[in-house]
Design a protein around this motif. Structure first.
Motif, PDB file in Angstrom:
ATOM      1  N   GLU A  81     -49.426 -36.269  -3.401  1.00 34.41           N
ATOM      2  CA  GLU A  81     -50.521 -36.726  -2.547  1.00 34.41           C
ATOM      3  C   GLU A  81     -50.558 -36.007  -1.203  1.00 34.41           C
ATOM      4  O   GLU A  81     -51.588 -36.004  -0.521  1.00 34.41           O
ATOM      5  N   ALA A  82     -49.446 -35.352  -0.845  1.00 28.64           N
ATOM      6  CA  ALA A  82     -49.349 -34.698   0.466  1.00 28.64           C
ATOM      7  C   ALA A  82     -49.808 -33.247   0.442  1.00 28.64           C
ATOM      8  O   ALA A  82     -50.078 -32.668   1.498  1.00 28.64           O
ATOM      9  N   ILE A  83     -49.865 -32.636  -0.746  1.00 33.91           N
ATOM     10  CA  ILE A  83     -50.222 -31.220  -0.839  1.00 33.91           C
ATOM     11  C   ILE A  83     -51.260 -31.003  -1.928  1.00 33.91           C
ATOM     12  O   ILE A  83     -51.502 -31.892  -2.758  1.00 33.91           O
ATOM     13  N   ASN A  84     -51.838 -29.820  -1.947  1.00 35.13           N
ATOM     14  CA  ASN A  84     -52.856 -29.475  -2.950  1.00 35.13           C
ATOM     15  C   ASN A  84     -52.376 -28.440  -3.964  1.00 35.13           C
ATOM     16  O   ASN A  84     -52.970 -28.305  -5.029  1.00 35.13           O
ATOM     17  N   ILE A  85     -51.321 -27.690  -3.624  1.00 37.36           N
ATOM     18  CA  ILE A  85     -50.845 -26.656  -4.535  1.00 37.36           C
ATOM     19  C   ILE A  85     -50.051 -27.279  -5.685  1.00 37.36           C
ATOM     20  O   ILE A  85     -49.589 -28.418  -5.591  1.00 37.36           O
ATOM     21  N   PRO A  86     -49.876 -26.524  -6.782  1.00 35.96           N
ATOM     22  CA  PRO A  86     -49.192 -27.065  -7.957  1.00 35.96           C
ATOM     23  C   PRO A  86     -47.712 -27.376  -7.708  1.00 35.96           C
ATOM     24  O   PRO A  86     -47.033 -26.706  -6.925  1.00 35.96           O
ATOM     25  N   ILE A  87     -47.244 -28.404  -8.420  1.00 36.46           N
ATOM     26  CA  ILE A  87     -45.860 -28.846  -8.355  1.00 36.46           C
ATOM     27  C   ILE A  87     -45.239 -28.720  -9.742  1.00 36.46           C
ATOM     28  O   ILE A  87     -45.812 -29.187 -10.732  1.00 36.46           O
ATOM     29  N   ILE A  88     -44.067 -28.089  -9.795  1.00 39.93           N
ATOM     30  CA  ILE A  88     -43.260 -28.083 -11.010  1.00 39.93           C
ATOM     31  C   ILE A  88     -42.072 -29.000 -10.750  1.00 39.93           C
ATOM     32  O   ILE A  88     -41.329 -28.812  -9.773  1.00 39.93           O
ATOM     33  N   MET A 113     -42.770 -32.975 -25.124  1.00 39.46           N
ATOM     34  CA  MET A 113     -43.911 -32.141 -25.477  1.00 39.46           C
ATOM     35  C   MET A 113     -44.800 -32.814 -26.529  1.00 39.46           C
ATOM     36  O   MET A 113     -46.016 -32.601 -26.549  1.00 39.46           O
ATOM     37  N   GLN A 114     -44.195 -33.638 -27.385  1.00 41.11           N
ATOM     38  CA  GLN A 114     -44.979 -34.408 -28.335  1.00 41.11           C
ATOM     39  C   GLN A 114     -45.881 -35.396 -27.604  1.00 41.11           C
ATOM     40  O   GLN A 114     -47.076 -35.510 -27.887  1.00 41.11           O
ATOM     41  N   LEU A 115     -45.316 -36.077 -26.617  1.00 39.45           N
ATOM     42  CA  LEU A 115     -46.087 -37.047 -25.837  1.00 39.45           C
ATOM     43  C   LEU A 115     -47.140 -36.366 -24.968  1.00 39.45           C
ATOM     44  O   LEU A 115     -48.214 -36.914 -24.729  1.00 39.45           O
ATOM     45  N   ALA A 116     -46.817 -35.167 -24.486  1.00 35.66           N
ATOM     46  CA  ALA A 116     -47.665 -34.488 -23.493  1.00 35.66           C
ATOM     47  C   ALA A 116     -49.015 -34.073 -24.057  1.00 35.66           C
ATOM     48  O   ALA A 116     -50.021 -34.076 -23.343  1.00 35.66           O
ATOM     49  N   GLU A 117     -49.041 -33.689 -25.305  1.00 37.75           N
ATOM     50  CA  GLU A 117     -50.275 -33.219 -25.938  1.00 37.75           C
ATOM     51  C   GLU A 117     -50.969 -32.156 -25.084  1.00 37.75           C
ATOM     52  O   GLU A 117     -52.183 -32.168 -24.888  1.00 37.75           O
ATOM     53  N   GLY A 118     -50.142 -31.245 -24.525  1.00 38.60           N
ATOM     54  CA  GLY A 118     -50.684 -30.107 -23.794  1.00 38.60           C
ATOM     55  C   GLY A 118     -50.816 -30.271 -22.297  1.00 38.60           C
ATOM     56  O   GLY A 118     -51.253 -29.330 -21.621  1.00 38.60           O
ATOM     57  N   CYS A 119     -50.428 -31.412 -21.734  1.00 33.26           N
ATOM     58  CA  CYS A 119     -50.634 -31.621 -20.294  1.00 33.26           C
ATOM     59  C   CYS A 119     -49.440 -31.191 -19.438  1.00 33.26           C
ATOM     60  O   CYS A 119     -49.508 -31.265 -18.213  1.00 33.26           O
ATOM     61  N   VAL A 120     -48.353 -30.731 -20.063  1.00 33.73           N
ATOM     62  CA  VAL A 120     -47.149 -30.346 -19.326  1.00 33.73           C
ATOM     63  C   VAL A 120     -46.857 -28.866 -19.544  1.00 33.73           C
ATOM     64  O   VAL A 120     -46.665 -28.420 -20.681  1.00 33.73           O
ATOM     65  N   ASP A 121     -46.811 -28.089 -18.454  1.00 39.28           N
ATOM     66  CA  ASP A 121     -46.350 -26.696 -18.517  1.00 39.28           C
ATOM     67  C   ASP A 121     -44.825 -26.712 -18.501  1.00 39.28           C
ATOM     68  O   ASP A 121     -44.210 -27.120 -17.513  1.00 39.28           O
ATOM     69  N   LEU A 122     -44.229 -26.276 -19.575  1.00 39.12           N
ATOM     70  CA  LEU A 122     -42.779 -26.361 -19.753  1.00 39.12           C
ATOM     71  C   LEU A 122     -42.116 -25.014 -19.524  1.00 39.12           C
ATOM     72  O   LEU A 122     -42.551 -23.996 -20.076  1.00 39.12           O
ATOM     73  N   TYR A 123     -41.054 -25.025 -18.718  1.00 38.73           N
ATOM     74  CA  TYR A 123     -40.230 -23.832 -18.491  1.00 38.73           C
ATOM     75  C   TYR A 123     -38.779 -24.170 -18.772  1.00 38.73           C
ATOM     76  O   TYR A 123     -38.289 -25.213 -18.337  1.00 38.73           O
ATOM     77  N   SER A 124     -38.099 -23.287 -19.466  1.00 46.01           N
ATOM     78  CA  SER A 124     -36.667 -23.477 -19.679  1.00 46.01           C
ATOM     79  C   SER A 124     -35.928 -23.319 -18.359  1.00 46.01           C
ATOM     80  O   SER A 124     -36.211 -22.411 -17.577  1.00 46.01           O
ATOM     81  N   LEU A 165     -46.644 -38.572 -14.824  1.00 44.91           N
ATOM     82  CA  LEU A 165     -46.879 -37.846 -13.570  1.00 44.91           C
ATOM     83  C   LEU A 165     -47.909 -36.739 -13.760  1.00 44.91           C
ATOM     84  O   LEU A 165     -48.813 -36.565 -12.929  1.00 44.91           O
ATOM     85  N   CYS A 166     -47.775 -35.994 -14.834  1.00 44.39           N
ATOM     86  CA  CYS A 166     -48.706 -34.877 -15.068  1.00 44.39           C
ATOM     87  C   CYS A 166     -50.122 -35.365 -15.356  1.00 44.39           C
ATOM     88  O   CYS A 166     -51.096 -34.671 -15.049  1.00 44.39           O
ATOM     89  N   ARG A 167     -50.239 -36.543 -15.921  1.00 43.23           N
ATOM     90  CA  ARG A 167     -51.576 -37.096 -16.196  1.00 43.23           C
ATOM     91  C   ARG A 167     -52.187 -37.757 -14.959  1.00 43.23           C
ATOM     92  O   ARG A 167     -53.399 -37.732 -14.777  1.00 43.23           O
ATOM     93  N   GLN A 168     -51.319 -38.340 -14.127  1.00 41.36           N
ATOM     94  CA  GLN A 168     -51.831 -39.087 -12.978  1.00 41.36           C
ATOM     95  C   GLN A 168     -52.192 -38.187 -11.809  1.00 41.36           C
ATOM     96  O   GLN A 168     -53.121 -38.493 -11.060  1.00 41.36           O
ATOM     97  N   TYR A 169     -51.448 -37.074 -11.646  1.00 46.98           N
ATOM     98  CA  TYR A 169     -51.654 -36.192 -10.491  1.00 46.98           C
ATOM     99  C   TYR A 169     -52.030 -34.804 -10.993  1.00 46.98           C
ATOM    100  O   TYR A 169     -51.243 -34.146 -11.678  1.00 46.98           O
ATOM    101  N   LYS A 170     -53.201 -34.340 -10.598  1.00 44.98           N
ATOM    102  CA  LYS A 170     -53.699 -33.062 -11.117  1.00 44.98           C
ATOM    103  C   LYS A 170     -52.848 -31.881 -10.681  1.00 44.98           C
ATOM    104  O   LYS A 170     -52.846 -30.840 -11.340  1.00 44.98           O
ATOM    105  N   ASN A 171     -52.117 -32.030  -9.556  1.00 43.97           N
ATOM    106  CA  ASN A 171     -51.304 -30.906  -9.083  1.00 43.97           C
ATOM    107  C   ASN A 171     -49.838 -30.995  -9.513  1.00 43.97           C
ATOM    108  O   ASN A 171     -49.046 -30.121  -9.168  1.00 43.97           O
ATOM    109  N   ILE A 172     -49.448 -32.016 -10.256  1.00 41.36           N
ATOM    110  CA  ILE A 172     -48.144 -31.988 -10.933  1.00 41.36           C
ATOM    111  C   ILE A 172     -48.406 -31.398 -12.310  1.00 41.36           C
ATOM    112  O   ILE A 172     -49.004 -32.041 -13.179  1.00 41.36           O
ATOM    113  N   VAL A 173     -47.988 -30.143 -12.470  1.00 42.26           N
ATOM    114  CA  VAL A 173     -48.460 -29.379 -13.632  1.00 42.26           C
ATOM    115  C   VAL A 173     -47.404 -29.152 -14.703  1.00 42.26           C
ATOM    116  O   VAL A 173     -47.743 -28.809 -15.835  1.00 42.26           O
ATOM    117  N   GLY A 174     -46.121 -29.315 -14.353  1.00 41.45           N
ATOM    118  CA  GLY A 174     -45.123 -28.993 -15.363  1.00 41.45           C
ATOM    119  C   GLY A 174     -43.718 -29.306 -14.932  1.00 41.45           C
ATOM    120  O   GLY A 174     -43.484 -30.010 -13.940  1.00 41.45           O
TER     121      GLY A 174
END
Length: 294
Positions: free
Chosen positions: A126-133, A177-188, A153-162
């Protein structure tokens, strides 16, 4: 759109003998990364020894990196803290400086419930506009961000991306990732799990290995992105002995020794981290040679 795909380097911070940041060598390391295929730079994370920096120094290093990269590739600033107020403050400054995103670790030591994590990360969002991992590394924090929490978190906040996933728990990652249905950018978050993570939908890695082998780490990711998992698997297997050596002591002790071996003056570590044990360093040097880096 994802902040980046491929190999993002969790970049080390070179220090002078007196313990101050060696900005000249830091610039060399940044240029080395960009010239050799790194897809993004993650500055002031665990590998960058941010835990030993003052807030002022931390943000000076972030600004230096952003300015030197100058939008050639994305720069993601580590701004996490176990104090929500501090994490918000650092994230806001990173945004002001022009960071392409921030990486926020789950609260450590004091930890948090899942409801606490929702409130903590929500306050940053809520404090920033840039993406959050988000950064989930329970082995260091003692706090696990559960799959349901990540997805919420990824569904509720548009800038929490992964999320940078360093759980080492592929079953948990798959469930997320099953639950996310594409809404989570995943990085190892682990260099020995790039291919498994990308096989369940990951976009790449936030990598320690990339400090010394940026092109090779990029290539592992790119083969996965191209759908050539057979070649990616072989490249991953080839890197495993070196990755093991790079984690034979707590990160970033070995990788700073490895950087010295390729001619980057990474300098000393800040206490409580100490110089690599000679026996482990000898093994690391041998694996660096086998991998063709020295």
């Amino acid at each position: 759109m994802a902040i980046f795909k491929g190999a993002g380097v969790a970049i080390a911070t070179p220090f002078n003998a007196n313990g101050e940041v060696n900005y000249e060598e830091f610039e060399r390391l940044i240029e080395f990364q960009i010239a050799n295929g790194t897809d993004a730079i993650i500055v002031c994370g665990t590998t960058g020894e941010a835990a030993t920096m003052s807030e002022e120094e931390h943000m000076e290093v972030v600004k230096f990196c952003i300015d030197k990269v100058n939008k050639r590739i994305p720069v993601i600033a580590g701004t996490g803290s176990n104090c929500t107020e501090t994490a918000v403050k650092l994230s806001k400054i990173a945004e002001e400086y022009g960071a392409d995103g921030v990486l926020c670790v789950s609260p450590y030591y004091n930890k948090a419930t899942q409801n606490g994590l929702l409130a903590h990360f929500g306050a940053i969002a809520e404090a920033i506009n840039i993406p959050i991992i988000l950064y989930n590394v329970p082995s260091r924090t003692g706090c696990n961000i559960m799959p349901e929490t990540v997805v919420k978190l990824c569904r509720q906040y548009k800038n929490i991306v992964g999320i940078k996933d360093a759980t080492g728990n592929i079953a948990q990652t798959s469930r997320m990732m099953q639950l996310a249905e594409g809404c989570v950018d995943l990085y190892s978050g682990n260099d020995d799990e790039i291919v498994p993570i990308m096989a369940v939908g990951g976009l790449g890695v936030i990598s320690v290995l990339s400090n010394v082998a940026p092109q090779q780490t990029h290539d592992i990711c790119q083969k996965c992105l191209d759908g050539d998992f057979a070649t990616a698997r072989e490249l991953q297997f080839k890197a495993l002995p070196l990755v093991k050596a790079l984690f034979s002591e707590v990160n970033p002790i070995p990788v700073k020794s490895a950087l010295e071996m390729i001619g980057i003056k990474a300098g000393p570590l800040r206490l409580p981290l100490t110089k690599m044990e000679p026996a482990n360093e000898a093994v690391l040097k041998e694996e660096m040679q086998k991998y063709g880096l020295i």
